[in-house]
Design a protein around this motif. Structure first.
Motif, PDB file in Angstrom:
ATOM      1  N   PHE A   7      47.474  54.715  39.660  1.00 52.97           N
ATOM      2  CA  PHE A   7      47.251  53.679  40.662  1.00 52.97           C
ATOM      3  C   PHE A   7      46.565  52.456  40.048  1.00 52.97           C
ATOM      4  O   PHE A   7      47.000  51.316  40.263  1.00 52.97           O
ATOM      5  N   PHE A   8      45.522  52.682  39.255  1.00 52.46           N
ATOM      6  CA  PHE A   8      44.722  51.576  38.740  1.00 52.46           C
ATOM      7  C   PHE A   8      45.483  50.783  37.685  1.00 52.46           C
ATOM      8  O   PHE A   8      45.527  49.533  37.743  1.00 52.46           O
ATOM      9  N   ILE A   9      46.086  51.477  36.719  1.00 48.67           N
ATOM     10  CA  ILE A   9      46.750  50.776  35.620  1.00 48.67           C
ATOM     11  C   ILE A   9      48.097  50.230  36.061  1.00 48.67           C
ATOM     12  O   ILE A   9      48.398  49.049  35.855  1.00 48.67           O
ATOM     13  N   TRP A  10      48.917  51.063  36.663  1.00 48.56           N
ATOM     14  CA  TRP A  10      50.277  50.635  36.965  1.00 48.56           C
ATOM     15  C   TRP A  10      50.329  49.726  38.199  1.00 48.56           C
ATOM     16  O   TRP A  10      50.845  48.619  38.149  1.00 48.56           O
ATOM     17  N   GLU A  11      49.771  50.178  39.321  1.00 47.09           N
ATOM     18  CA  GLU A  11      49.889  49.399  40.551  1.00 47.09           C
ATOM     19  C   GLU A  11      48.978  48.177  40.551  1.00 47.09           C
ATOM     20  O   GLU A  11      49.408  47.068  40.885  1.00 47.09           O
ATOM     21  N   GLN A  12      47.707  48.377  40.184  1.00 50.13           N
ATOM     22  CA  GLN A  12      46.748  47.284  40.311  1.00 50.13           C
ATOM     23  C   GLN A  12      46.793  46.285  39.160  1.00 50.13           C
ATOM     24  O   GLN A  12      46.349  45.151  39.322  1.00 50.13           O
ATOM     25  N   HIS A  13      47.317  46.672  37.999  1.00 57.08           N
ATOM     26  CA  HIS A  13      47.400  45.735  36.882  1.00 57.08           C
ATOM     27  C   HIS A  13      48.839  45.311  36.608  1.00 57.08           C
ATOM     28  O   HIS A  13      49.190  44.155  36.798  1.00 57.08           O
ATOM     29  N   PHE A  14      49.676  46.256  36.194  1.00 56.42           N
ATOM     30  CA  PHE A  14      51.070  45.888  35.938  1.00 56.42           C
ATOM     31  C   PHE A  14      51.767  45.447  37.220  1.00 56.42           C
ATOM     32  O   PHE A  14      52.586  44.526  37.203  1.00 56.42           O
ATOM     33  N   GLY A  15      51.442  46.106  38.332  1.00 54.88           N
ATOM     34  CA  GLY A  15      52.069  45.736  39.594  1.00 54.88           C
ATOM     35  C   GLY A  15      51.737  44.314  40.008  1.00 54.88           C
ATOM     36  O   GLY A  15      52.608  43.553  40.431  1.00 54.88           O
ATOM     37  N   ARG A  16      50.461  43.927  39.888  1.00 52.39           N
ATOM     38  CA  ARG A  16      50.073  42.561  40.243  1.00 52.39           C
ATOM     39  C   ARG A  16      50.702  41.539  39.301  1.00 52.39           C
ATOM     40  O   ARG A  16      51.035  40.423  39.717  1.00 52.39           O
ATOM     41  N   PHE A  17      50.839  41.901  38.024  1.00 55.05           N
ATOM     42  CA  PHE A  17      51.359  40.947  37.054  1.00 55.05           C
ATOM     43  C   PHE A  17      52.880  40.815  37.122  1.00 55.05           C
ATOM     44  O   PHE A  17      53.420  39.709  37.010  1.00 55.05           O
ATOM     45  N   LEU A  18      53.566  41.936  37.327  1.00 53.55           N
ATOM     46  CA  LEU A  18      55.024  41.946  37.179  1.00 53.55           C
ATOM     47  C   LEU A  18      55.798  41.887  38.483  1.00 53.55           C
ATOM     48  O   LEU A  18      56.974  41.527  38.484  1.00 53.55           O
ATOM     49  N   THR A  19      55.186  42.251  39.589  1.00 46.28           N
ATOM     50  CA  THR A  19      55.921  42.339  40.844  1.00 46.28           C
ATOM     51  C   THR A  19      55.287  41.447  41.907  1.00 46.28           C
ATOM     52  O   THR A  19      54.166  40.966  41.769  1.00 46.28           O
ATOM     53  N   ALA A  20      56.030  41.270  42.989  1.00 42.37           N
ATOM     54  CA  ALA A  20      55.563  40.448  44.114  1.00 42.37           C
ATOM     55  C   ALA A  20      55.035  41.310  45.250  1.00 42.37           C
ATOM     56  O   ALA A  20      54.953  40.855  46.385  1.00 42.37           O
ATOM     57  N   SER A  21      54.641  42.526  44.953  1.00 45.45           N
ATOM     58  CA  SER A  21      54.274  43.465  46.009  1.00 45.45           C
ATOM     59  C   SER A  21      52.903  43.187  46.607  1.00 45.45           C
ATOM     60  O   SER A  21      52.533  43.789  47.601  1.00 45.45           O
ATOM     61  N   PHE A  22      52.109  42.269  46.003  1.00 43.58           N
ATOM     62  CA  PHE A  22      50.748  42.042  46.488  1.00 43.58           C
ATOM     63  C   PHE A  22      50.615  40.739  47.280  1.00 43.58           C
ATOM     64  O   PHE A  22      49.532  40.307  47.581  1.00 43.58           O
ATOM     65  N   HIS A  23      51.737  40.103  47.589  1.00 44.25           N
ATOM     66  CA  HIS A  23      51.764  38.973  48.524  1.00 44.25           C
ATOM     67  C   HIS A  23      50.911  37.800  48.047  1.00 44.25           C
ATOM     68  O   HIS A  23      50.352  37.082  48.852  1.00 44.25           O
ATOM     69  N   HIS A  24      50.816  37.613  46.741  1.00 46.53           N
ATOM     70  CA  HIS A  24      50.106  36.452  46.226  1.00 46.53           C
ATOM     71  C   HIS A  24      51.053  35.591  45.399  1.00 46.53           C
ATOM     72  O   HIS A  24      50.654  34.986  44.413  1.00 46.53           O
ATOM     73  N   TYR A  73      37.666  53.931  47.145  1.00 45.65           N
ATOM     74  CA  TYR A  73      38.242  52.589  46.960  1.00 45.65           C
ATOM     75  C   TYR A  73      38.225  52.296  45.465  1.00 45.65           C
ATOM     76  O   TYR A  73      37.189  51.966  44.894  1.00 45.65           O
ATOM     77  N   LEU A  74      39.387  52.405  44.837  1.00 38.34           N
ATOM     78  CA  LEU A  74      39.460  52.399  43.383  1.00 38.34           C
ATOM     79  C   LEU A  74      40.313  51.261  42.837  1.00 38.34           C
ATOM     80  O   LEU A  74      40.862  51.360  41.742  1.00 38.34           O
ATOM     81  N   GLU A  75      40.396  50.159  43.563  1.00 38.02           N
ATOM     82  CA  GLU A  75      41.159  49.021  43.058  1.00 38.02           C
ATOM     83  C   GLU A  75      40.463  48.332  41.894  1.00 38.02           C
ATOM     84  O   GLU A  75      41.118  47.717  41.056  1.00 38.02           O
ATOM     85  N   LYS A  76      39.121  48.386  41.876  1.00 37.45           N
ATOM     86  CA  LYS A  76      38.364  47.706  40.824  1.00 37.45           C
ATOM     87  C   LYS A  76      37.271  48.634  40.301  1.00 37.45           C
ATOM     88  O   LYS A  76      36.802  49.526  41.019  1.00 37.45           O
ATOM     89  N   PRO A  77      36.834  48.436  39.046  1.00 34.18           N
ATOM     90  CA  PRO A  77      35.688  49.196  38.518  1.00 34.18           C
ATOM     91  C   PRO A  77      34.404  48.847  39.276  1.00 34.18           C
ATOM     92  O   PRO A  77      34.366  47.877  40.044  1.00 34.18           O
ATOM     93  N   PRO A  78      33.337  49.599  39.044  1.00 33.41           N
ATOM     94  CA  PRO A  78      32.199  49.527  39.964  1.00 33.41           C
ATOM     95  C   PRO A  78      31.019  48.647  39.556  1.00 33.41           C
ATOM     96  O   PRO A  78      30.019  48.629  40.275  1.00 33.41           O
ATOM     97  N   LEU A  79      31.065  47.904  38.451  1.00 33.33           N
ATOM     98  CA  LEU A  79      29.846  47.252  37.974  1.00 33.33           C
ATOM     99  C   LEU A  79      29.235  46.313  39.012  1.00 33.33           C
ATOM    100  O   LEU A  79      28.025  46.359  39.263  1.00 33.33           O
ATOM    101  N   VAL A  80      30.040  45.457  39.625  1.00 41.08           N
ATOM    102  CA  VAL A  80      29.493  44.519  40.608  1.00 41.08           C
ATOM    103  C   VAL A  80      28.972  45.273  41.830  1.00 41.08           C
ATOM    104  O   VAL A  80      27.955  44.888  42.420  1.00 41.08           O
ATOM    105  N   TYR A  81      29.629  46.369  42.205  1.00 42.75           N
ATOM    106  CA  TYR A  81      29.125  47.178  43.327  1.00 42.75           C
ATOM    107  C   TYR A  81      27.754  47.761  42.979  1.00 42.75           C
ATOM    108  O   TYR A  81      26.850  47.788  43.823  1.00 42.75           O
TER     109      TYR A  81
END
Length: 554
Positions: A247-264, A74-82
């Motif tokens: 996945f982490f840089i493009w989908e989880q960062h640029f994707g969340r910022f630039l596209t509507a693919s994350f339903h938020h 599960y690599l959507e976020k870095p692990p510090l809080v985990y």
């Protein structure tokens, strides 16, 4: 406590009376607000269940490099809080208290950061007022008692931004390594967005203040600390899974910022009411505080305005919007509010003679009593939606009454301390409200039922449904009928786990091969499941519109 609201103000560079008392009072208030009954509510899906389960699986799999959820990467976020949560589990056990403790300590640390920053700007009194406003803002308090990544990110980001500004504005380069250390931890909490936000805040302030900043921020030791702490995990994850960075840089960062693919998706004005809500009860005073004129130059206030503006503008431009994203903006706004309120007493002017503040308090009081009326005597079109709020009784009606009484009492008795006392009373209601919400959103009882019925050879099957919290409380992994989940990327990295069924027939054959299977499914899907399997079913527990069903094959 209210001595801090008196007009005493000293040079920020000199020792100040009340400093230790201020720290003590803030520490005690923070302990009560963030730790009282912290472990009472069950962990709520999806966020709390997800992050607690990831931390639990660190110990199960003994893998500290790659976070896992349902035994999949599960690599959507870095692990510090985990990592912090996993360490907390080792000390306190697998409890709700342990799961939420790192977040609560982050919130507690944030109020000390606000106090010291306000004290460096204007002195002990304004710093104390700003920190107390932050502590008693309902959004800050609530998010400080829920396991998400947003509060730790806000703590590390705000610490780094504040220390970096002091290094720039006061020419205290010895603070830069500490600023970069805090930013490194922010990057390990939620990614490089922390560096983007810090750079925009510092750069925006320097541009408006006409100050050089890029060269002033150059500190080889500090930058080495930033890179040395934050980069190795990214390198290690990319070495283990080469597709990670895409996945982490493009989908989880640029994707969340630039596209509507994350339903938020939300409208562009979304954060205006959200900010007001997070700052309650102080949101009614925000227009007055930001619009009140001072005789001196903007100075540090300019930096706080830029800090707030960058956070709000950045996430307003993002296609994906969630309320906790703007949590880092609460600290600078609380300091501006604290300085404005303390400034009234400092100038020797009774606060009720400030027309802007009196008007704000009047609007606050009228709005509060209007909300009380709506709650107790709702019009017909609000009766049905209002019925859903019954779960928050008695905390919501008590909170609305206090919300209306506080500005009314402040106008009548003309005591500024009434506002802070009322805010503390509102905070006392938040733990009970969260406990009520958790009864609807936590699968704790279902998980404990599943754990008590478990036997060797059994299997947990999600029939087009998945619960992170159910895995945490039962200690079991899900087998899932194929459908789109947050586990998809991890599944692509490790396709041979055998945790997914290609179709209903494969799932049915698997269930019949086990001595006992537990199905987690929507209530409306139960008839469909019974047509698929011919064995014996026993309903064990219900959670919202979901069922836990035991199945024994033919």
């Amino acid at each position: 406590m209210w001595n801090f609201l008196t007009p005493e103000r000293q040079n920020p560079g000199q020792p100040q009376t009340g400093h230790r008392l201020g720290l003590l009072l803030l520490g005690l208030a923070g302990l009560g607000i963030f730790l009282f009954r912290l472990g009472t509510p069950g962990l709520m899906d999806p966020d709390e269940g997800r992050y607690a389960e990831i931390a639990r699986e660190i110990w199960v799999l003994q893998d500290w490099l790659i976070p896992h959820l349902n035994f999949l990467p599960y690599l959507e976020k870095p692990p510090l809080v985990y990592w912090l949560t996993a360490f907390s589990f080792r000390v306190w056990g697998y409890t709700e208290w342990a799961a939420r403790l790192p977040v609560a300590l982050s919130a507690w640390g944030g109020i000390f950061g606000a106090y010291y920053l306000g004290r460096a700007f204007w002195g002990t009194g304004p710093g104390f007022c700003g920190a107390l406003i932050l502590t008693t803002s309902l959004g800050y308090m609530a998010l400080g008692r829920i396991l998400t990544l947003d509060m730790p990110l806000a703590f590390f980001l705000n610490l780094g931004v504040g220390l970096g500004y002091l290094a720039l504005s006061r020419e205290r380069r010895e603070l830069l390594p500490w600023a970069y250390l805090a930013l490194a931890l922010a990057v390990l909490t939620k990614g490089p967005v922390a560096l983007v936000l810090a750079g925009l805040v510092w750069g925006g302030w320097a541009l408006l203040a006409r100050r050089p900043w890029l060269r002033a921020l150059w500190h080889p030791g500090g930058l080495l600390l930033l890179v040395g702490l934050s980069l190795p995990w990214f390198v290690g994850a990319a070495w283990r899974y080469p597709d990670f960075l895409r996945f982490f840089i493009w989908e989880q960062h640029f994707g969340r910022f630039l596209t509507a693919s994350f339903h938020h998706q939300q409208p562009f004005y979304y954060y205006v009411p959200v900010l007001f809500g997070l700052l309650l009860p102080w949101g009614w005073l925000l227009p007055w505080a930001l619009g009140s004129r001072r005789g001196d130059a903007p100075g540090d206030r300019l930096f706080l305005w830029v800090w707030t503006g960058v956070i709000l503008l950045f996430f307003t431009l993002s296609r994906g919007k969630l309320a906790p994203y703007i949590l880092p903006a609460l600290l600078p706004l609380a300091l501006l509010l604290g300085e404005a309120l303390h400034g009234l007493t400092e100038r020797g002017r009774p606060y009720w003679q400030s027309r802007g503040l009196a008007l704000s308090l009047g609007i606050w009081a009228l709005s509060g009593w209007f909300l009380v009326g709506l709650y107790f005597w709702p019009p017909a079109f609000l009766a049905q939606p209002g019925a859903k709020l019954a779960i928050l009784s008695p905390y919501l009606p008590l909170g609305l009454i206090i919300l209306a009484l506080v500005p009314t009492a402040a106008l009548i008795w003309r005591r500024l301390a009434v506002l802070f006392l009322g805010a503390l009373l509102l905070c006392a209601l938040i733990p009970g409200g969260i406990e009520q919400v958790s009864k609807q959103r936590s699968p704790r009882e279902m998980g404990l039922v599943l754990k008590s019925h478990w036997q060797p050879g059994a299997a947990l099957i999600g029939y087009q449904l998945y619960s992170q919290g159910l895995s945490f409380y039962s200690g079991q992994v899900f087998h899932l009928l194929d459908f789109r989940t947050e586990l998809d990327f991890g599944r692509s990295l490790d396709p041979a786990t055998g945790l997914f069924f290609a179709g209903p027939e494969e799932m049915a054959a698997f269930a019949d091969s086990r001595p006992l299977s537990f199905f987690f499914l929507k209530e409306k899907a139960f008839p469909r499941l019974k047509r698929l399997l011919a064995g014996n079913f026993q309903s064990l527990a219900r959670y919202k519109d979901c069922l836990l069903v035991a199945y024994r094959g033919k």
